[in-house]
Design a protein around this motif. Structure first.
Motif, mmCIF file in Angstrom:
data_model
loop_
_atom_site.group_PDB
_atom_site.id
_atom_site.type_symbol
_atom_site.label_atom_id
_atom_site.label_comp_id
_atom_site.label_asym_id
_atom_site.label_seq_id
_atom_site.Cartn_x
_atom_site.Cartn_y
_atom_site.Cartn_z
ATOM 1 N N LYS A 270 0.949 -1.042 0.148
ATOM 2 C CA LYS A 270 0.169 -0.005 -0.021
ATOM 3 C C LYS A 270 1.134 1.038 0.138
ATOM 4 C CE LYS A 270 -3.821 1.780 1.444
ATOM 5 N NZ LYS A 270 -5.847 1.663 2.703
ATOM 6 N N TYR B 133 1.361 5.138 0.843
ATOM 7 C CA TYR B 133 0.992 6.376 1.541
ATOM 8 C C TYR B 133 1.475 7.977 0.498
ATOM 9 C CZ TYR B 133 -0.978 2.765 4.051
ATOM 10 O OH TYR B 133 -1.666 2.474 4.523
ATOM 11 N N ALA C 140 2.117 8.216 -4.861
ATOM 12 C CA ALA C 140 2.307 7.564 -3.339
ATOM 13 C C ALA C 140 3.928 7.685 -2.973
ATOM 14 C CB ALA C 140 1.669 6.372 -3.157
ATOM 15 N N VAL D 6 2.675 10.913 2.039
ATOM 16 C CA VAL D 6 2.916 11.619 3.981
ATOM 17 C C VAL D 6 3.680 12.772 3.531
ATOM 18 C CG1 VAL D 6 2.810 9.377 5.501
ATOM 19 C CG2 VAL D 6 5.065 10.112 4.117
ATOM 20 N N TYR E 87 5.672 3.816 0.273
ATOM 21 C CA TYR E 87 5.084 2.364 0.369
ATOM 22 C C TYR E 87 5.473 1.375 1.556
ATOM 23 C CZ TYR E 87 4.610 3.723 -4.505
ATOM 24 O OH TYR E 87 4.257 4.757 -5.519
#
Length: 183
Positions: free
Chosen positions: A113, A115, A128, A117, A131
């Protein structure tokens, strides 16, 4: 302003810069916290060892009159700061002073997944930047932070993944976030 006041001010400025630098280094160590197996035990051991060292230094300092009891608040600040930085010191020293050779471990791939940040927000359509891979080994689930996305073609659930791990100075195994491949 006298020379002793200048020296004190210089010391305070240097101390503040060192403290801020340590906070910056602490933040840079966060990705390695998540990639260390049994990190909770590393944190606990770091706190225990830092607490023992701080208690010994303060006790010996007061018994030998090296430390002035009038500066108790300053000494409490030093002890609390030392304890606050204990996980950083434990993780950093475990990783940087590792002498063991890297080794590989096989895991069952469960998924990945991504993200976002970064601090100032995400622009539309931007990929993203962090990971997380979800893995299983010997019936136990693991989550590691990686530096890039795994290939979508090969990355099926249940596939085997090989990660290059390393045993650190204090015996805690960590993953560098870069060295992995599907088998």
């Amino acid at each position: 302003m006298s020379t002793s006041d200048r020296k004190l001010n210089l010391l305070l400025v240097l101390g503040t810069l060192v403290f801020m630098g340590m906070i910056g280094l602490y933040v840079l160590e966060f990705p390695y916290f998540s990639n260390t197996r049994n990190f909770g035990r590393l944190v606990r051991n770091s706190f225990i060892i830092a607490g023992i060292i701080a208690a010994l230094v303060v006790t010996i300092g007061y018994l030998t009159h090296f430390l002035d009891k009038g500066s108790l608040r300053l000494h409490v600040f030093y002890v609390v700061s030392f304890l606050a930085f204990a996980p950083f010191i434990g993780s950093y020293s475990n990783r940087k002073f590792a002498t063991a050779r890297p080794f590989s471990e096989k895991y069952e791939y469960l998924g990945q997944k991504g993200y976002f940040v970064q601090m100032f927000g995400k622009e539309k359509g931007q990929a993203a930047d962090t990971y997380w891979i979800y893995l299983r080994r010997n019936g136990k689930n693991y989550v590691f932070r990686t530096e890039g996305e795994m290939p979508k073609k090969i990355a099926g659930t249940g596939a085997e993944v090989r990660l290059v791990m390393r045993k650190g100075l204090w015996g805690f195994v960590y993953f560098d976030g870069k060295s992995w491949e599907f088998i």
